[in-house]
Design a protein around this motif. Structure first.
Motif, short mmCIF file in Angstrom:
data_model
loop_
_atom_site.label_atom_id
_atom_site.label_comp_id
_atom_site.label_asym_id
_atom_site.label_seq_id
_atom_site.Cartn_x
_atom_site.Cartn_y
_atom_site.Cartn_z
N MET B 1 -13.73 -18.82 -7.04
CA MET B 1 -13.04 -18.04 -8.07
C MET B 1 -13.44 -16.58 -8.00
SD MET B 1 -10.68 -18.60 -10.03
CE MET B 1 -9.80 -17.49 -11.10
N GLU B 2 -14.71 -16.42 -7.63
CA GLU B 2 -15.21 -15.05 -7.62
C GLU B 2 -14.46 -14.22 -6.59
OE1 GLU B 2 -19.35 -14.64 -6.63
OE2 GLU B 2 -18.96 -12.55 -6.09
N ILE B 3 -14.19 -14.83 -5.42
CA ILE B 3 -13.52 -14.05 -4.39
C ILE B 3 -12.10 -13.74 -4.82
CG2 ILE B 3 -12.74 -16.04 -3.05
CD1 ILE B 3 -13.11 -14.38 -0.58
N PHE B 4 -11.48 -14.62 -5.58
CA PHE B 4 -10.13 -14.37 -6.05
C PHE B 4 -10.10 -13.13 -6.93
CE2 PHE B 4 -5.85 -15.34 -7.04
CZ PHE B 4 -5.66 -15.00 -8.37
N THR B 5 -10.97 -13.10 -7.93
CA THR B 5 -10.97 -11.94 -8.81
C THR B 5 -11.35 -10.68 -8.04
OG1 THR B 5 -13.16 -12.68 -9.50
CG2 THR B 5 -11.38 -12.98 -11.06
N GLN B 6 -12.28 -10.81 -7.10
CA GLN B 6 -12.67 -9.62 -6.35
C GLN B 6 -11.50 -9.10 -5.52
OE1 GLN B 6 -16.05 -7.96 -6.23
NE2 GLN B 6 -14.44 -6.55 -5.64
N GLN B 7 -10.74 -10.03 -4.90
CA GLN B 7 -9.61 -9.59 -4.11
C GLN B 7 -8.53 -8.98 -4.99
OE1 GLN B 7 -9.53 -9.06 -1.13
NE2 GLN B 7 -10.45 -10.65 0.11
N VAL B 8 -8.34 -9.56 -6.18
CA VAL B 8 -7.35 -9.00 -7.10
C VAL B 8 -7.76 -7.59 -7.50
CG1 VAL B 8 -6.39 -9.15 -9.41
CG2 VAL B 8 -6.47 -11.17 -7.98
N VAL B 9 -9.04 -7.45 -7.84
CA VAL B 9 -9.53 -6.14 -8.26
C VAL B 9 -9.42 -5.13 -7.12
CG1 VAL B 9 -11.68 -4.96 -8.80
CG2 VAL B 9 -10.99 -6.92 -10.14
N SER B 10 -9.80 -5.56 -5.89
CA SER B 10 -9.64 -4.67 -4.73
C SER B 10 -8.19 -4.31 -4.54
CB SER B 10 -10.15 -5.35 -3.46
OG SER B 10 -11.52 -5.31 -3.39
N GLY B 11 -7.33 -5.31 -4.72
CA GLY B 11 -5.90 -5.10 -4.57
C GLY B 11 -5.38 -4.09 -5.57
N LEU B 12 -5.89 -4.14 -6.79
CA LEU B 12 -5.47 -3.17 -7.80
C LEU B 12 -5.93 -1.78 -7.40
CD1 LEU B 12 -6.12 -5.08 -11.13
CD2 LEU B 12 -3.92 -4.43 -10.15
N ALA B 13 -7.14 -1.70 -6.85
CA ALA B 13 -7.64 -0.39 -6.44
C ALA B 13 -6.77 0.19 -5.32
CB ALA B 13 -9.08 -0.52 -5.96
N THR B 14 -6.50 -0.63 -4.29
CA THR B 14 -5.63 -0.16 -3.21
C THR B 14 -4.23 0.11 -3.74
OG1 THR B 14 -6.81 -1.84 -1.95
CG2 THR B 14 -5.11 -0.61 -0.81
N GLY B 15 -3.77 -0.78 -4.64
CA GLY B 15 -2.45 -0.62 -5.22
C GLY B 15 -2.33 0.68 -5.97
N GLY B 16 -3.44 1.12 -6.56
CA GLY B 16 -3.42 2.40 -7.25
C GLY B 16 -3.07 3.54 -6.30
N ILE B 17 -3.57 3.42 -5.05
CA ILE B 17 -3.25 4.44 -4.04
C ILE B 17 -1.75 4.43 -3.77
CG2 ILE B 17 -3.58 5.10 -1.65
CD1 ILE B 17 -6.34 3.94 -1.75
N TYR B 18 -1.21 3.22 -3.54
CA TYR B 18 0.23 3.13 -3.25
C TYR B 18 1.04 3.66 -4.43
CZ TYR B 18 -1.58 -0.38 0.05
OH TYR B 18 -2.29 -1.04 1.01
N ALA B 19 0.58 3.29 -5.64
CA ALA B 19 1.33 3.66 -6.83
C ALA B 19 1.44 5.17 -6.97
CB ALA B 19 0.67 3.05 -8.07
N SER B 20 0.34 5.86 -6.74
CA SER B 20 0.39 7.30 -6.97
C SER B 20 1.30 8.00 -5.97
CB SER B 20 -1.01 7.90 -6.95
OG SER B 20 -1.65 7.61 -5.73
N VAL B 21 1.32 7.51 -4.71
CA VAL B 21 2.22 8.13 -3.73
C VAL B 21 3.66 7.73 -4.01
CG1 VAL B 21 2.74 8.35 -1.28
CG2 VAL B 21 0.39 8.13 -2.01
N ALA B 22 3.86 6.47 -4.45
CA ALA B 22 5.21 6.01 -4.76
C ALA B 22 5.81 6.82 -5.89
CB ALA B 22 5.18 4.53 -5.12
N LEU B 23 4.98 7.19 -6.87
CA LEU B 23 5.45 8.00 -7.99
C LEU B 23 6.10 9.30 -7.50
CD1 LEU B 23 3.11 8.37 -11.06
CD2 LEU B 23 5.54 7.96 -10.99
N ALA B 24 5.41 9.97 -6.57
CA ALA B 24 5.94 11.24 -6.07
C ALA B 24 7.27 11.00 -5.35
CB ALA B 24 4.93 11.89 -5.13
N LEU B 25 7.34 9.91 -4.60
CA LEU B 25 8.58 9.58 -3.89
C LEU B 25 9.75 9.37 -4.84
CD1 LEU B 25 7.92 6.90 -1.14
CD2 LEU B 25 9.15 9.04 -0.90
N VAL B 26 9.47 8.56 -5.87
CA VAL B 26 10.52 8.23 -6.82
C VAL B 26 10.95 9.47 -7.58
CG1 VAL B 26 10.95 7.02 -8.97
CG2 VAL B 26 9.93 5.82 -7.07
N MET B 27 9.96 10.30 -7.90
CA MET B 27 10.20 11.54 -8.63
C MET B 27 11.22 12.39 -7.91
SD MET B 27 9.07 13.44 -11.14
CE MET B 27 10.15 14.80 -11.39
#
Lengths: 405, 297, 334
Positions: B1-27
Motif C-alpha cells: 500500500m505504501e508504494i501505491f501512495t508513494q507513486q500517487v504522490v510522485s505522480g501528483l508532483a510530476t503531474g504538477g509540472i505537466y499542469a503548469s506547462v499545459a496551462l500556458a498552452l491552453v491559455m
C-alpha cells in the motif's frame, strides 16, 4: 602522316609525364605541403546537443596547434559538420567530408547509431575512422573493420568492473538497476549482467528503464527502493543522475550506489544533487574530473585551464566534455606527429594502431594509451573511486581490460 | 500500500509540472486559437534570463518578478512582430512560423548559455516532508508542494481574470469572434498580443518552477511539452482547469501503469501517455472538461 | 490544347535533364539528389492528405519509419531482394494508413494534429520495444544495392535512377488521381464536407482511402531510404522527421504536386546552407528562413510560382486585347 603520328606520340608522352606526379599525389588525400585536412561530425543541434562542445573544443585546440607552427610544418584544416544525432544526416555529412572535402581521415564522430550508419562506408572507402566518440564495444574489431578505432573505455568493460566489485564485496546483495532505454544504457547493462554471470539472475531484483525524453525518474526510484535492493547501479546521464541521487536520499534509500562514468562530474551532478547525498557513491574513472579540487595544482589540469581561457573562452570550465575533447585532440596531434612525412591514409591508420604508452594530460595518473594492429581500443584502463563528500578518492588497483582478455 | 501512495504522490508532483506547462498552452489557444509550438522554448528562454539575473546576484523573488515582466513584453513583441504578418495566412503557415520560433529560441539559448546543464534554485526549502497516509510514510518534497500550489494559484488568477474582469471578457470575445468584437470597439490585434504576453508569463512561471527538478538546459522543455499536450488534450484545450487536472491525471496514471502493469513496465511509459491522448481524442475529442464547439454551417 | 502539349513537353524535358545528372554530378551530389527525390515522394503523400484533403498530419514520420523498417527487416532477415521490399512496404503502409484513417474520421483540425503528433512521438519507443524484430536502438545495418545486370553504374547512380523512376511513376499516378474525379471529391471534402456529402460523396470512405494512399506514398519513400542510407535505427525516425516533412509540405506548397519537389529541395539543402552561414547557431538561421518564407510566400513556393505564372499569362491576354475589363479576368483565373 608521320608528322601527325610524331605529334601524337609527343602529346601522349607529355600527358603521361604529367600524369605520374598526379598519380603520386593521388595517394595522399587531404594533404598538401602546407596543410592536413581532417573531418568530423558532431551533434551541434538536436537531442544530443550537449556534446556539441566537444567538436568546438577540438577546433580550438587545433587553432592552438596552428598558432604554434602546425605539425611537421603543416597547418591543420579542421572541418566539422552538424549531424543532429541523426544517422541519415551523419551518412550525408561523412560522405561530404570524404567525397567532396577530400579529408585525410574522419575522427571523433559521435554516437553509436550515427557511427553504425557510416561504419561500413568508411571501411569500404578505406578512410581512417579514428577515436570514435562512443563507448560501444563494436569499434574494436580490427579483423572486420580495420580502418575504425575506438577511444574511451567501452561501457561494457565499465559494467564488468562494477560487477566484479559487487561480487567481491557484496556477494549476497540484491541489485536494482536504472538504465536509459537506448544503446548507451543497454551496453552498460549487458556488461554488468555479463560480469555477474551466473549470479545475475539471483542478484538482480529489479530493472527500471527510462527514456531520455522523460521529465523525471522519481517513479522508478520509488519502485527500486520498494524492491528491497541494497545495491544500485545507476546508468543515467547527468540530468537524471541528479534526480536519482537526490530522490533516493529524500526517500531514505541508502543502497551501495554505483554511478556510471558519464555522470561523474562534481559540478553538474554531485553538487546539484547534494554533496552529502552523494557521499559513498562509487564510479570508475579514466579521466581527471575537471571540477574535482584535488587536481588544482596538477600541471595537466592547469595547462587545460590556460588553453580554455585563451582559445575557447566561451566554453564551460565545469563541463567534463571540454576536458574529454582536449584529450582527443592531443591524441590526434600526437598520431599525426608520429606519421612524420608520410600522411597517407594507410600510414595514418598504421600509426594510430601503433601507439605505445602515450600519456594525455587529463588522463588519471597511470592510465596510458596503447594500441596495436589487433587492439583498436586506445584506453582500456579504469580505476574505481569513491566520493567522500569533497572529491573522488581512487581506491583499489588499476583495472586493465586488455590484460584481462 | 505504501508504494501505491508513494507513486500517487510522485505522480501528483510530476503531474504538477505537466499542469503548469499545459496551462500556458491552453491559455494561448484560448486567447488566439493558435497552438504555439514554441511555447516550451519561450518558457525555457525566460528561465535562462532569470538564471542570468540570479547569477548576477539578484535575490530570487526579485529576479522572478523581473523575469515575468520580460516574458510579458517578449510575448507581446513576438505576437506583434512575428505573428502579425501571417495572421491571415492558412493555419499551417502560422504553425510553421511557430516552429521557426521554436528552433530559433532553442538555438540561440544554446549559443548564449551553452548546453551544459545548470542547477536552478528553488524558492522552497529542500527538506522533504514525511506524511503518514495509511500504512507507512510517504515522502513528498517541499518544492513539489510549492510548485503545485503556485500552479493552482495561477489557475485561480486566470479564472478570475477571464470571468470577472472587462479585459478578460474582451480577450475571450476577440478570440471567439473577431469580427463582432471589432464592431464592439475591441482592439482585436492588441487583445491577441495581450494573450501571447500572458501566455508567455505563465510559461515563464512554469519554466521557473520546473527547472529546479529537471535542471536547466536548452532541451529542458522538450520532453515536458509532449506530456503537457497530453494533459491539455485530456482536460480539454478550452478549459484551463481541465488542463491542470489533466496534468495530474497523466502524471499519476503514468506512474501507476509503469509500476503495476508489468508488460508495459517502464519501457513503454511514454507510449502510455500518448495512447491516453489518442483514446481521449477518439472518445471525447474536446477533453473531459472542454466544451464542444459547434460550428454552424 | 497547346498549353497542355507545352506542359507535357516541359515535364519530359525536366525528366530528361534529371536522367542526365548521374553522368555530370559526383556520387555525393547524386546521393543528395536521391534523398531529395525520396523526400519528394514522402511529401507528396503528406500533401495529398493535408493539402488536398485537409486532414492535418503531424505524424507522417511514423509511416516513413514503417516503410523503412519493413524493407530493412525483409532484406536483413529473409534476404528478400530490395526491389520487392518497396511495393510490399507500400501495401503494408496503405493498410496501416487506412486503419489509422478510420478512427481519425472523428477528429478534425487541432485534434487530428495532436493524435498524429502522438503517433510520431511513440514510434521510437515502440521500435525499441520490439527489439527482436527491429534490432532495438542499435538498428539494422544493411548493404547498399549494386546495379543489376552488370550495368556500368555505381551504386549511387543506380539508386538515383531507381528512385527517379519510382518518383516519376508515383507522381504520374498521383497527378492522375488528384486531377480527376477522385481529386475533386477529395478537395470538395476539404472545402465543405457537408455539401460534399449532400452531393453524394462518401466522405468517410474517401477520407480513409486518402489516409491509406498518403501513408503508402510515404512508406515507399521510407523503404527507398532504407536502401539508400543502408541503415535504420529509431534515432532516424524521431518527431523531427515528421515536423521536417510538414515543413517541406507547407514551404513547397500544400495542395500542389510540384510543391512536393520544391519542399524536398528546401528541407534537404537549406539546413546545410544555414550551417555554412553560421556555425554558432545554424538552426536559428534555419528558423529565420522558415519565418521569412512564410511571410513572403504564405502559400508556399508552388503558390508563389503559380501567382507569378498567372500574372504573366494575364498580361499576355491583356496584350492580345481580348478583355477590356482585366479585374473581371483576375477573379476567374483565381
Amino acid at each position: 602522316m608521320t608528322r601527325t603520328r610524331k605529334l601524337l606520340i609527343a602529346v601522349l608522352a607529355v600527358g603521361l609525364a604529367g600524369l605520374i606526379p598526379a598519380l603520386a599525389a593521388q595517394t595522399v588525400v587531404g594533404v598538401t605541403a602546407t596543410e592536413i585536412k581532417i573531418g568530423n561530425t558532431n551533434p551541434y543541434s538536436g537531442p544530443a546537443s550537449a556534446y556539441g562542445t566537444i567538436g568546438k573544443v577540438i577546433g580550438a585546440y587545433f587553432k592552438k596547434v596552428n598558432d604554434e607552427g602546425g605539425i611537421n610544418g603543416r597547418k591543420i584544416n579542421y572541418i566539422t559538420y552538424d549531424d543532429g544525432y541523426s544517422p541519415p544526416k551523419t551518412v550525408e555529412m561523412v560522405r561530404k567530408l570524404v567525397e567532396q572535402d577530400q579529408v585525410a581521415f574522419v575522427f571523433q564522430t559521435l554516437g553509436t547509431p550515427t557511427n553504425s550508419a557510416i561504419h561500413k562506408y568508411v571501411n569500404q572507402e578505406k578512410v581512417p575512422h579514428l577515436f570514435v566518440a562512443t563507448g560501444a564495444t563494436k569499434w574494436n574489431d580490427p579483423k572486420n573493420f580495420p580502418w575504425t578505432m575506438g577511444f574511451q573505455p567501452n561501457y561494457q568493460t565499465e559494467g564488468r568492473v562494477y560487477a566484479a566489485h559487487v561480487l567481491k564485496n557484496h556477494p549476497d546483495a540484491k541489485v536494482g538497476i536504472l538504465y536509459q532505454n537506448d544503446d548507451y544504457g543497454k551496453d552498460y547493462l549487458k556488461g554488468f549482467e555479463d560480469g555477474l554471470g551466473e549470479a545475475a539472475k539471483k542478484m538482480i531484483v529489479l530493472k527500471q528503464s527510462h527514456e531520455v525524453t522523460d521529465p523525471t525518474i522519481d517513479s522508478q526510484i520509488v519502485n527500486l527502493k520498494n524492491s528491497g535492493a541494497t545495491v544500485f547501479f545507476n546508468i543515467t546521464i547527468p540530468k537524471f543522475a541528479v534526480q536519482a541521487i537526490k530522490k533516493s536520499h529524500d526517500i531514505g534509500w541508502k543502497p551501495v550506489h554505483y554511478l556510471n562514468n558519464v555522470s561523474s562530474s562534481l559540478a553538474t551532478v554531485l553538487k546539484p544533487a547534494g554533496l552529502e547525498a552523494s557521499r559513498g557513491l562509487i564510479t570508475a574513472l579514466y579521466m581527471k574530473e575537471v571540477t574535482d579540487p584535488q587536481w588544482k595544482n596538477d600541471k595537466g589540469f592547469q595547462d587545460w585551464v590556460a588553453f580554455m581561457k585563451k582559445y575557447y573562452p566561451e566554453g564551460a570550465l565545469d563541463d567534463q566534455a571540454n576536458g574529454y575533447g582536449y584529450n582527443v585532440a592531443i591524441l590526434v596531434a600526437h598520431t599525426l606527429r608520429q606519421c612524420g612525412n608520410d600522411l597517407s591514409r594507410e600510414n595514418i591508420i598504421r600509426q594510430a594502431a601503433n601507439l605505445k604508452n602515450v600519456e594525455l594530460p587529463l588522463l588519471l595518473p597511470g592510465i596510458k594509451v596503447n594500441t596495436s594492429p589487433t587492439d583498436h581500443a586506445p584506453i582500456e584502463q579504469e580505476q574505481l573511486a569513491r566520493f567522500d563528500g569533497e572529491r573522488w578518492v581512487t581506491f583499489g588497483e588499476l583495472f586493465d581490460a586488455f590484460r584481462k582478455q | 500500500m505504501e508504494i501505491f501512495t508513494q507513486q500517487v504522490v510522485s505522480g501528483l508532483a510530476t503531474g504538477g509540472i505537466y499542469a503548469s506547462v499545459a496551462l500556458a498552452l491552453v491559455m494561448i489557444y484560448q486567447a488566439t486559437d493558435v497552438v504555439n509550438f514554441a511555447q516550451g522554448e519561450m518558457a525555457m528562454f525566460a528561465t535562462y534570463i532569470c538564471w542570468s539575473m540570479l547569477n548576477a546576484g539578484l535575490p530570487y523573488w526579485g529576479a522572478f518578478l523581473a523575469t515575468l515582466g520580460f516574458a510579458f513584453i517578449g510575448g507581446v513583441v513576438i505576437e506583434r512582430v512575428v505573428i502579425r504578418p501571417v495572421e491571415n495566412a492558412p493555419i499551417l503557415s502560422i504553425v510553421i512560423v511557430t516552429l521557426g520560433l521554436l528552433v530559433i529560441c532553442n538555438s540561440v539559448a544554446g549559443w548564449i548559455w551553452t548546453y551544459v546543464q545548470k542547477p536552478f534554485p528553488s524558492p522552497f526549502p529542500s527538506k522533504p516532508f514525511k506524511v503518514s497516509l495509511g500504512a507507512g510514510e510517504t515522502i513528498i518534497g517541499a518544492h513539489d508542494i510549492g510548485q503545485i500550489g503556485i500552479t493552482l494559484f495561477v489557475l485561480l488568477c486566470i479564472y478570475l481574470f477571464f470571468r470577472f474582469t472587462p479585459l478578460g471578457l474582451a480577450m475571450r470575445a476577440a478570440a471567439q469572434n473577431p469580427v463582432s468584437s471589432r464592431l464592439c470597439g475591441i482592439r482585436v490585434g492588441w487583445m491577441l498580443a495581450l494573450g501571447w504576453g500572458l501566455a508567455a508569463v505563465f510559461g515563464a512561471v512554469a519554466g521557473m518552477m520546473v527547472a529546479p527538478s529537471l535542471t536547466l538546459e536548452p532541451n529542458l522543455m522538450g520532453g515536458v511539452q509532449i506530456y503537457a499536450f497530453a494533459a491539455a488534450t485530456l482536460g480539454g484545450f478550452t478549459s484551463p482547469g481541465g488542463a491542470v487536472l489533466g496534468g495530474f491525471i497523466v502524471g499519476v496514471v503514468e506512474n501507476l501503469v509503469g509500476t503495476y502493469v508489468s508488460f508495459i513496465g517502464t519501457e513503454l511509459k511514454f507510449t502510455v501517455a500518448l495512447a491516453m491522448i489518442i483514446v481521449v481524442l477518439l472518445v471525447k475529442p474536446s477533453g473531459l472538461f472542454g466544451s464542444t464547439v459547434v460550428k454552424r454551417v | 490544347m497547346t498549353s497542355r502539349l507545352a506542359r507535357h513537353a516541359g515535364l519530359l524535358a525536366v525528366v530528361a535533364l534529371a536522367c542526365m545528372l548521374p553522368f555530370v554530378l559526383s556520387n555525393f551530389r547524386l546521393f543528395q539528389f536521391t534523398q531529395v527525390y525520396i523526400y519528394a515522394i514522402a511529401i507528396l503523400g503528406l500533401n495529398m492528405l493535408t493539402g488536398y484533403n485537409g486532414q492535418f498530419s503531424l505524424g507522417h514520420g511514423a509511416f516513413y519509419a514503417v516503410g523503412a523498417y519493413v524493407s530493412a527487416i525483409m532484406m536483413d532477415r529473409w534476404h528478400v531482394p530490395y526491389g520487392w521490399t518497396i511495393p510490399v512496404a507500400g501495401v503494408i503502409c496503405l493498410v496501416v494508413g487506412f486503419l489509422f484513417g478510420l478512427p481519425a474520421l472523428r477528429l478534425e483540425g487541432l485534434y487530428l494534429a495532436l493524435a498524429t503528433f502522438s503517433l510520431a512521438l511513440a514510434v521510437p519507443q515502440i521500435l525499441k520495444y520490439f527489439e527482436h524484430w527491429t534490432g532495438g536502438s542499435q538498428g539494422i545495418v544493411l548493404s547498399k544495392p549494386k546495379a543489376p545486370l552488370g550495368l556500368p553504374l555505381s551504386p549511387d547512380q543506380w539508386l538515383y535512377f531507381l528512385t527517379l523512376a519510382v518518383l516519376v511513376i508515383l507522381f504520374w499516378l498521383g497527378a492522375n488521381l488528384l486531377r480527376g474525379r477522385v481529386g475533386r471529391a477529395i478537395v470538395a471534402i476539404r472545402d465543405n464536407h457537408i455539401s460534399a456529402e449532400a452531393m453524394g460523396i462518401n466522405s468517410a470512405l474517401y477520407k480513409s482511402l486518402v489516409f491509406g494512399v498518403s501513408a503508402a506514398y510515404t512508406g515507399v519513400a521510407g523503404a527507398l531510404s532504407a536502401s539508400v542510407i543502408a541503415f535504420v535505427a529509431p534515432d532516424s525516425f524521431n518527431v523531427f522527421l515528421s515536423i521536417t516533412l510538414l515543413i517541406g509540405s507547407v514551404i513547397g506548397g500544400l495542395a500542389s504536386i510540384s510543391g512536393a519537389i520544391f519542399g524536398a529541395f528546401f528541407i534537404q539543402f537549406v539546413p546545410n546552407w544555414a550551417q555554412d552561414i553560421s556555425k554558432a547557431a545554424p538552426w536559428a538561421i534555419f528558423g529565420v528562413f522558415l519565418i521569412v518564407f512564410m511571410y513572403v510566400m504564405p502559400f508556399g513556393i508552388a503558390g508563389a510560382v503559380g501567382r507569378i505564372w498567372i500574372r504573366m499569362t494575364r498580361s499576355r491576354v491583356l496584350q492580345a486585347g481580348r478583355d477590356p475589363a482585366p479585374a473581371h479576368h483576375a477573379h476567374t483565373t483565381t
